[in-house]
Scaffold this motif. Structure first.
Motif, mmCIF file in Angstrom:
data_model
loop_
_atom_site.group_PDB
_atom_site.id
_atom_site.type_symbol
_atom_site.label_atom_id
_atom_site.label_comp_id
_atom_site.label_asym_id
_atom_site.label_seq_id
_atom_site.Cartn_x
_atom_site.Cartn_y
_atom_site.Cartn_z
ATOM 1 N N GLU A 183 1.450 -1.301 -0.161
ATOM 2 C CA GLU A 183 0.545 0.221 -0.239
ATOM 3 C C GLU A 183 1.250 1.327 0.114
ATOM 4 O OE1 GLU A 183 -3.237 -0.364 3.362
ATOM 5 O OE2 GLU A 183 -3.708 -1.672 2.720
ATOM 6 N N TYR A 184 -0.145 2.300 -0.097
ATOM 7 C CA TYR A 184 1.374 3.448 -0.111
ATOM 8 C C TYR A 184 2.012 4.171 1.291
ATOM 9 C CZ TYR A 184 1.247 8.789 0.593
ATOM 10 O OH TYR A 184 1.847 10.043 1.021
ATOM 11 N N CYS A 185 3.194 4.402 1.191
ATOM 12 C CA CYS A 185 3.647 4.732 2.074
ATOM 13 C C CYS A 185 3.547 5.944 2.869
ATOM 14 C CB CYS A 185 5.063 3.816 2.595
ATOM 15 S SG CYS A 185 5.977 4.659 3.546
ATOM 16 N N PRO A 186 2.233 6.410 3.643
ATOM 17 C CA PRO A 186 2.838 7.922 4.218
ATOM 18 C C PRO A 186 3.919 8.565 5.216
ATOM 19 C CG PRO A 186 1.339 6.408 5.307
ATOM 20 C CD PRO A 186 1.580 5.229 4.439
ATOM 21 N N GLU A 187 4.687 7.571 5.413
ATOM 22 C CA GLU A 187 6.153 8.197 6.541
ATOM 23 C C GLU A 187 7.085 8.963 5.101
ATOM 24 O OE1 GLU A 187 9.843 5.262 8.212
ATOM 25 O OE2 GLU A 187 7.854 4.751 9.100
ATOM 26 N N THR A 188 6.921 7.704 3.626
ATOM 27 C CA THR A 188 7.808 8.176 2.587
ATOM 28 C C THR A 188 7.362 8.877 1.580
ATOM 29 O OG1 THR A 188 7.660 5.862 1.509
ATOM 30 C CG2 THR A 188 9.683 6.300 2.777
ATOM 31 N N GLN A 189 5.902 8.813 1.810
ATOM 32 C CA GLN A 189 5.083 9.623 0.392
ATOM 33 C C GLN A 189 5.201 8.943 -0.570
ATOM 34 O OE1 GLN A 189 4.836 14.045 1.348
ATOM 35 N NE2 GLN A 189 3.532 13.590 2.973
ATOM 36 N N THR A 190 5.171 7.336 -0.504
ATOM 37 C CA THR A 190 5.587 6.250 -1.709
ATOM 38 C C THR A 190 4.155 5.736 -1.942
ATOM 39 O OG1 THR A 190 8.075 6.741 -1.532
ATOM 40 C CG2 THR A 190 7.378 5.245 -2.858
ATOM 41 N N SER A 191 3.926 5.648 -3.530
ATOM 42 C CA SER A 191 2.677 5.039 -3.786
ATOM 43 C C SER A 191 3.484 3.492 -3.558
ATOM 44 C CB SER A 191 1.920 5.210 -4.991
ATOM 45 O OG SER A 191 3.231 5.279 -6.289
ATOM 46 N N SER A 192 1.863 3.105 -3.846
ATOM 47 C CA SER A 192 2.720 2.120 -3.920
ATOM 48 C C SER A 192 2.923 0.941 -5.446
ATOM 49 C CB SER A 192 1.266 0.307 -3.617
ATOM 50 O OG SER A 192 1.320 -1.228 -4.150
ATOM 51 N N MET A 193 2.459 1.896 -6.549
ATOM 52 C CA MET A 193 3.172 1.185 -7.668
ATOM 53 C C MET A 193 5.153 1.247 -7.340
ATOM 54 S SD MET A 193 2.177 0.476 -10.552
ATOM 55 C CE MET A 193 1.136 0.113 -11.388
ATOM 56 N N ALA A 194 4.890 2.526 -6.789
ATOM 57 C CA ALA A 194 6.786 3.058 -7.214
ATOM 58 C C ALA A 194 7.065 2.576 -6.493
ATOM 59 C CB ALA A 194 6.576 4.595 -6.816
ATOM 60 N N ARG A 195 7.167 1.353 -4.968
ATOM 61 C CA ARG A 195 7.250 0.921 -4.236
ATOM 62 C C ARG A 195 7.815 -0.070 -4.984
ATOM 63 N NH1 ARG A 195 7.371 1.419 1.363
ATOM 64 N NH2 ARG A 195 6.737 -0.384 1.312
ATOM 65 N N THR A 196 7.161 -0.707 -5.708
ATOM 66 C CA THR A 196 6.520 -1.839 -6.122
ATOM 67 C C THR A 196 7.607 -1.855 -7.114
ATOM 68 O OG1 THR A 196 5.176 -1.699 -6.931
ATOM 69 C CG2 THR A 196 5.542 -3.119 -4.797
ATOM 70 N N THR A 197 7.375 -1.300 -8.452
ATOM 71 C CA THR A 197 8.363 -0.550 -9.734
ATOM 72 C C THR A 197 9.472 -0.513 -9.559
ATOM 73 O OG1 THR A 197 6.727 0.592 -9.946
ATOM 74 C CG2 THR A 197 6.279 -1.558 -11.019
ATOM 75 N N GLY A 198 9.592 1.180 -9.157
ATOM 76 C CA GLY A 198 10.851 1.311 -8.532
ATOM 77 C C GLY A 198 11.779 1.267 -8.312
ATOM 78 N N TYR A 199 11.382 0.428 -6.563
ATOM 79 C CA TYR A 199 12.181 -0.107 -5.677
ATOM 80 C C TYR A 199 12.962 -0.977 -6.583
ATOM 81 C CZ TYR A 199 10.602 2.590 -2.137
ATOM 82 O OH TYR A 199 10.266 3.563 -1.459
ATOM 83 N N THR A 200 12.159 -1.847 -7.369
ATOM 84 C CA THR A 200 12.965 -2.821 -8.194
ATOM 85 C C THR A 200 13.816 -2.656 -8.970
ATOM 86 O OG1 THR A 200 10.207 -4.367 -7.955
ATOM 87 C CG2 THR A 200 12.117 -5.109 -9.803
ATOM 88 N N ALA A 201 13.564 -1.494 -9.635
ATOM 89 C CA ALA A 201 14.133 -0.849 -10.978
ATOM 90 C C ALA A 201 15.558 -0.529 -10.225
ATOM 91 C CB ALA A 201 13.777 -0.003 -11.866
ATOM 92 N N THR A 202 15.453 -0.036 -8.934
ATOM 93 C CA THR A 202 16.933 0.538 -8.377
ATOM 94 C C THR A 202 17.732 -0.246 -7.831
ATOM 95 O OG1 THR A 202 15.638 1.572 -6.359
ATOM 96 C CG2 THR A 202 15.922 3.277 -7.826
ATOM 97 N N ALA A 203 17.027 -1.895 -7.694
ATOM 98 C CA ALA A 203 17.926 -3.051 -6.659
ATOM 99 C C ALA A 203 18.501 -3.259 -8.133
ATOM 100 C CB ALA A 203 16.544 -3.543 -6.298
ATOM 101 N N VAL A 204 17.514 -3.640 -9.123
ATOM 102 C CA VAL A 204 18.198 -4.457 -10.496
ATOM 103 C C VAL A 204 19.308 -3.197 -10.739
ATOM 104 C CG1 VAL A 204 18.033 -5.096 -12.856
ATOM 105 C CG2 VAL A 204 16.425 -5.573 -11.017
#
Length: 94
Positions: free
Chosen positions: A24-45
């Motif tokens: 879900e959306y993270c209010p602490e970092t103000q990051t959407s679930s889409m950004a967390r699941t796709t963006g974090y995966t891209a930065t991990a790679v």
């Protein structure tokens, strides 16, 4: 998201492995679930490449990068550090 894999294990038994992800959306970092699941995966790679864990050259779809256990675990751990958690279950099928 659910990823279901069915195949033979090392013992020749048919096995099902399921990865479940709920985010879900993270209010602490103000990051959407889409950004967390796709963006974090891209930065991990990207980080994985920069750290020299994947050294093959050319164009590779994710499934070919993920076949390397070290790379697969690197991405899962990177996501876990950011509270994006896959839950794995596995069972033998008859």
């Amino acid at each position: 998201m659910r990823v279901t894999l069915i195949g033979e294990n090392d013992k020749g038994e048919t096995e099902e492995v399921v990865y479940n992800l709920y985010d879900e959306y993270c209010p602490e970092t103000q990051t959407s679930s889409m950004a967390r699941t796709t963006g974090y995966t891209a930065t991990a790679v990207a980080s994985m490449f920069l750290e020299g864990l994947f050294t093959e050259q050319g164009i590779f779809p994710p499934e070919l990068i993920g076949k390397h256990e070290l790379c697969f675990e690197y991405v899962l751990n990177y996501l876990k550090e950011r509270n994006v958690n896959y839950v794995k279950t596995q069972k033998k099928l008859l």
